[in-house]
Design an enzyme around this catalytic site. Structure first.
Site, short mmCIF file in Angstrom:
data_model
loop_
_atom_site.label_atom_id
_atom_site.label_comp_id
_atom_site.label_asym_id
_atom_site.label_seq_id
_atom_site.Cartn_x
_atom_site.Cartn_y
_atom_site.Cartn_z
N GLU A 1 27.78 45.81 48.84
CA GLU A 1 27.99 44.81 47.79
C GLU A 1 26.97 43.69 48.04
O GLU A 1 26.89 43.18 49.16
CB GLU A 1 29.42 44.27 47.88
CG GLU A 1 29.78 43.26 46.81
CD GLU A 1 31.21 42.74 46.99
OE1 GLU A 1 31.87 42.48 45.97
OE2 GLU A 1 31.66 42.58 48.16
N GLU B 1 31.65 34.13 39.60
CA GLU B 1 32.81 34.40 40.44
C GLU B 1 33.55 33.11 40.73
O GLU B 1 32.93 32.06 40.94
CB GLU B 1 32.39 35.06 41.76
CG GLU B 1 33.55 35.28 42.72
CD GLU B 1 33.26 36.28 43.81
OE1 GLU B 1 34.19 36.57 44.59
OE2 GLU B 1 32.13 36.79 43.88
#
Length: 225
Positions: free
Chosen positions: A117, A209
């Site tokens: 990620e 985010e």
């Protein structure tokens, strides 16, 4: 983001605005959160994930534009971009990013083989994620210094279920809300630092985010070469 488990909701994706049905009042009152989903919308790939802890709304708008508003509590991440990603892509982004607390605006994606990620953070709220990572030095890309780092998630959610995987970080120290990211500069820097950047790309998006924070973002993305 702690990870993403894909949920196929093609019918919702086609509408652009993802939300609970109007008749589901109980669930709306409980969470007021857009259901997790990913897919194609108006020529761009999008991904939206929330752990359900925040009141959050994700909306796909025309072309490469999306909008997110979120309240306190929980973890969420969403955005638009491409699938598959590339090591070297020129990504232009612009818009409004107004976080209150811990939040990132980043080029964000995953690879498999190895499962990784990664974040190229262009702006952040109250917490610089490179401060909690193994320090891999710095690199100059796109007119600014970025701090490089690596973290490891153990038994955490991912695109392939619960897994242990590395996270790669490149965090811009001169924050911005618009500009062009040459992703190749960052992947090359990670490679020089000894990280494996030869995985098979999954999606690559410009994501917003939030982590136990609140805020609003309306971002437009484009591949400019």
């Amino acid at each position: 983001m702690v990870g993403f488990t894909p949920v196929a909701l093609a019918a919702l994706a086609a509408t652009g605005a993802l939300a609970f049905p109007a008749g589901n009042a109980t669930e709306l009152e409980k969470r007021q959160t857009t259901p997790n989903s990913e897919g194609w919308h108006d020529g761009y790939y999008y991904s939206w994930w929330s752990d359900g802890g925040a009141q959050a709304t994700y909306t796909n708008l025309e072309g490469g534009t999306y909008e997110i508003s979120w309240g306190d509590g929980g973890n969420l991440v969403g955005g638009k971009g491409w699938n598959p990603g590339l090591n070297a892509r020129a990504i232009h982004f612009e818009g409004v990013y107004q976080p209150n607390g811990n939040s990132y605006l980043a080029v964000y994606g995953w690879t498999r083989n190895p499962l990784v990620e990664y974040y190229i953070v262009e702006n952040f709220g109250t917490y610089d994620p490179s401060s909690g990572a193994t320090d891999l030095g710095t690199v100059e890309c796109d007119g600014s210094i970025y701090r490089l780092g690596k973290t490891t998630r153990v038994n955490a959610p991912s695109i392939d279920g619960t897994q242990t995987f590395d996270q790669y970080w490149s965090v811009r120290q001169d924050k911005r809300t618009s500009g062009t990211v040459q992703t190749g500069c960052h992947f090359d820097a990670w490679a020089r630092a000894g990280l494996n950047v030869n995985g098979d790309h999954y999606y690559q998006i410009v994501a917003t985010e939030g982590y136990f924070s609140s805020g609003y973002a309306r971002i437009t993305v484009a591949d400019v070469g």
